[in-house]
Design an enzyme around this catalytic site. Structure first.
Site, mmCIF file in Angstrom:
data_model
loop_
_atom_site.group_PDB
_atom_site.id
_atom_site.type_symbol
_atom_site.label_atom_id
_atom_site.label_comp_id
_atom_site.label_asym_id
_atom_site.label_seq_id
_atom_site.Cartn_x
_atom_site.Cartn_y
_atom_site.Cartn_z
ATOM 1 N N ARG A 88 -19.190 13.092 13.045
ATOM 2 C CA ARG A 88 -18.745 11.819 13.626
ATOM 3 C C ARG A 88 -18.360 12.013 15.089
ATOM 4 O O ARG A 88 -18.529 11.119 15.911
ATOM 5 C CB ARG A 88 -17.549 11.275 12.837
ATOM 6 N N ASP A 148 -12.276 6.103 2.291
ATOM 7 C CA ASP A 148 -12.123 7.466 1.771
ATOM 8 C C ASP A 148 -11.448 7.444 0.395
ATOM 9 O O ASP A 148 -11.841 8.186 -0.516
ATOM 10 C CB ASP A 148 -11.313 8.326 2.751
ATOM 11 N N ARG A 151 -13.855 6.257 -2.262
ATOM 12 C CA ARG A 151 -14.763 7.338 -2.688
ATOM 13 C C ARG A 151 -14.058 8.260 -3.672
ATOM 14 O O ARG A 151 -14.621 8.613 -4.711
ATOM 15 C CB ARG A 151 -15.236 8.128 -1.456
ATOM 16 N N HIS A 175 -10.198 10.322 9.856
ATOM 17 C CA HIS A 175 -11.439 10.100 9.121
ATOM 18 C C HIS A 175 -12.398 11.193 9.562
ATOM 19 O O HIS A 175 -13.094 11.075 10.536
ATOM 20 C CB HIS A 175 -11.984 8.720 9.495
HETATM 21 N N1 LIG Z 1 -14.925 3.968 9.773
HETATM 22 C C1 LIG Z 1 -15.782 4.261 8.818
HETATM 23 O O1 LIG Z 1 -15.394 4.669 7.743
HETATM 24 C C2 LIG Z 1 -17.253 4.047 9.048
HETATM 25 C C3 LIG Z 1 -18.138 3.988 7.954
HETATM 26 C C4 LIG Z 1 -19.490 3.741 8.199
HETATM 27 C C5 LIG Z 1 -19.945 3.596 9.515
HETATM 28 N N2 LIG Z 1 -19.070 3.703 10.538
HETATM 29 C C6 LIG Z 1 -19.512 3.550 11.938
HETATM 30 O O2 LIG Z 1 -19.801 2.186 12.194
HETATM 31 C C7 LIG Z 1 -20.744 2.095 13.281
HETATM 32 C C8 LIG Z 1 -21.891 1.168 12.887
HETATM 33 O O3 LIG Z 1 -22.667 1.738 11.859
HETATM 34 P P1 LIG Z 1 -24.003 0.996 11.360
HETATM 35 O O4 LIG Z 1 -24.541 1.799 10.252
HETATM 36 O O5 LIG Z 1 -23.763 -0.450 11.197
HETATM 37 O O6 LIG Z 1 -24.949 1.208 12.668
HETATM 38 P P2 LIG Z 1 -26.167 0.299 13.106
HETATM 39 O O7 LIG Z 1 -26.943 1.076 14.127
HETATM 40 O O8 LIG Z 1 -26.889 -0.241 11.919
HETATM 41 O O9 LIG Z 1 -25.468 -0.959 13.845
HETATM 42 C C9 LIG Z 1 -24.750 -0.844 15.021
HETATM 43 C C10 LIG Z 1 -25.008 -2.109 15.821
HETATM 44 O O10 LIG Z 1 -24.173 -2.092 16.993
HETATM 45 C C11 LIG Z 1 -24.895 -2.779 17.989
HETATM 46 N N3 LIG Z 1 -24.358 -2.544 19.322
HETATM 47 C C12 LIG Z 1 -24.524 -1.464 20.130
HETATM 48 N N4 LIG Z 1 -23.908 -1.672 21.297
HETATM 49 C C13 LIG Z 1 -23.320 -2.885 21.233
HETATM 50 C C14 LIG Z 1 -22.535 -3.662 22.131
HETATM 51 N N5 LIG Z 1 -22.212 -3.193 23.356
HETATM 52 N N6 LIG Z 1 -22.121 -4.875 21.720
HETATM 53 C C15 LIG Z 1 -22.433 -5.368 20.504
HETATM 54 N N7 LIG Z 1 -23.172 -4.671 19.607
HETATM 55 C C16 LIG Z 1 -23.614 -3.461 19.977
HETATM 56 C C17 LIG Z 1 -26.311 -2.244 17.824
HETATM 57 O O11 LIG Z 1 -27.271 -3.077 18.493
HETATM 58 C C18 LIG Z 1 -26.455 -2.248 16.314
HETATM 59 O O12 LIG Z 1 -27.021 -3.448 15.817
HETATM 60 C C19 LIG Z 1 -21.173 3.543 13.573
HETATM 61 O O13 LIG Z 1 -20.433 4.044 14.673
HETATM 62 C C20 LIG Z 1 -20.783 4.291 12.310
HETATM 63 O O14 LIG Z 1 -20.559 5.666 12.526
HETATM 64 C C21 LIG Z 1 -17.747 3.912 10.330
#
Ligand SMILES: NC(=O)c1ccc[n+]([C@@H]2O[C@H](COP(=O)([O-])OP(=O)(O)OC[C@H]3O[C@@H](n4cnc5c(N)ncnc54)[C@H](O)[C@@H]3O)[C@@H](O)[C@H]2O)c1
Length: 308
Positions: A88, A148, A151, A175
């Site tokens: 991450r 978490d 899970r 995380h």
């Molecule tokens: N906290 C957690 O437990 C957890 C769990 C899963 C995913 N995540 C994180 O969440 C994020 C999103 O994951 P995902 O699978 O949806 O990714 P994804 O690539 O499917 O979607 C991300 C979206 O963000 C958009 N984006 C990028 N820059 C942007 C901006 N400036 N303004 C608006 N939108 C913008 C992209 O165009 C894309 O559509 C990742 O960083 C991932 O690591 C966190």
């Protein structure tokens, strides 16, 4: 009056969060992204599901922050996800740039909202959003612990062959690989799992929980988990909108609780209409406290790199 939730990022996590929120009729949803047409297309598609679901949630996809005005809650999922072999933390600089772009615009249009941060690396991105927004600490909350612990609950229920409804689990810390699952506070029908399983079994489930995100990344190959993460963010939003006073593990900006100051770390929080209404402090063993401190140290290292 209806509640309004903006979801920033209409990728896997964002679009699925919009789905859960609309299907529960929690709020009207605005889905925003920088990719032209994607939020509009997904938003319209989801809106067209509402007659079938018999829900009156309005869903709007947009690239214009004006449409997000006066949101009660803004869930930020914008950012790149992990690919196999990445941690991450490898996402830090790219997602910090995205967070810097997003938070200013969100705050300008919804100065009274509560922010739920999902983008990774979670604790550092929550800290960035906190600093960039200038919001009080109760209004910036990181989503990690609900996922978490869900899970951990899943793996405990599978092992014991019991309903997931019987299982509670407690996970503290950042995380990441340093998260701190607490078996003695994790229960089946109120009985601590330390009385129900041997240490080797518990250790195996704890390790699978720590690796839970990576397990899914390895299977998907092109992205990371999204059903459970978006369900987790939705549970937090629901607790806030319904003023449930629900205790959930969240990344919160600590001001001395658990001996940690000036950092986002996962701790049990009471969520209600004001966001984080209380940080619940429990007594930790010296080993648990050391594990939490180690987790906080790794968050500190990351926030040092981006200077927030
Ligand atoms: N906290 C957690 O437990 C957890 C769990 C899963 C995913 N995540 C994180 O969440 C994020 C999103 O994951 P995902 O699978 O949806 O990714 P994804 O690539 O499917 O979607 C991300 C979206 O963000 C958009 N984006 C990028 N820059 C942007 C901006 N400036 N303004 C608006 N939108 C913008 C992209 O165009 C894309 O559509 C990742 O960083 C991932 O690591 C966190």
């Amino acid at each position: 009056m209806r509640n309004k939730i903006t979801v920033v990022g209409s990728g896997f996590v964002g679009a699925t969060a919009a789905h859960w929120i609309a299907a529960k009729e929690l709020a009207d949803v605005v889905l925003i992204d920088i990719l032209e047409g994607i939020p509009e297309g997904k938003g319209l598609d989801l809106l067209e599901a509402m007659p079938i679901e018999k829900k009156d949630s309005y869903v709007l996809g947009t690239e214009d922050y004006k449409d997000t005005a006066n949101s009660d809650i803004v869930i930020i999922t914008a950012g790149i996800p992990r690919k196999p072999g990445m941690s991450r933390d490898d996402l830090l600089n790219t997602n910090f740039k995205i967070m810097s772009d997003v938070v200013g615009k969100v705050v300008a249009h919804s100065p009274n909202c509560i922010l739920i941060i999902v983008s990774n690396p979670l604790d550092a991105m929550a800290q960035a959003a906190y600093k960039l927004s200038g919001f009080s600490r109760n209004r910036v909350i990181g989503m990690a612990g609900v996922l978490d612990s869900a899970r951990f609950r899943t793996f405990i229920a599978m092992e014991m062959k019991v309903s997931v409804e019987n299982v509670t689990a407690f996970v503290l810390g950042g995380h990441g690989d340093t998260m701190v699952p607490l078996p003695r506070y994790s229960t089946v029908a109120g009985i601590p799992i330390t009385e129900l399983m041997d240490k080797a079994t518990i250790d195996r489930l704890v390790q699978r929980t720590r690796d839970g995100g990576a397990e899914i990344v390895k299977l998907l190959k092109t992205g990371s988990a999204f059903y459970a993460p978006s369900a987790a963010a939705t549970e937090m939003a629901e607790a806030i909108l319904k003023d449930k006073k629900k205790i959930l593990p969240c990344a919160a900006y600590l001001e001395g609780e658990y001996g940690i100051k000036g950092l986002f770390v996962g701790v049990p929080c009471k969520l209600g209409s004001r966001g984080i209404e209380d940080v619940i402090q429990i007594k930790l063993t010296p080993e648990e406290q050391a594990a939490l401190q180690k987790s906080a140290d790794s968050v500190k290292e990351l926030v040092g790199v981006i200077g927030v």
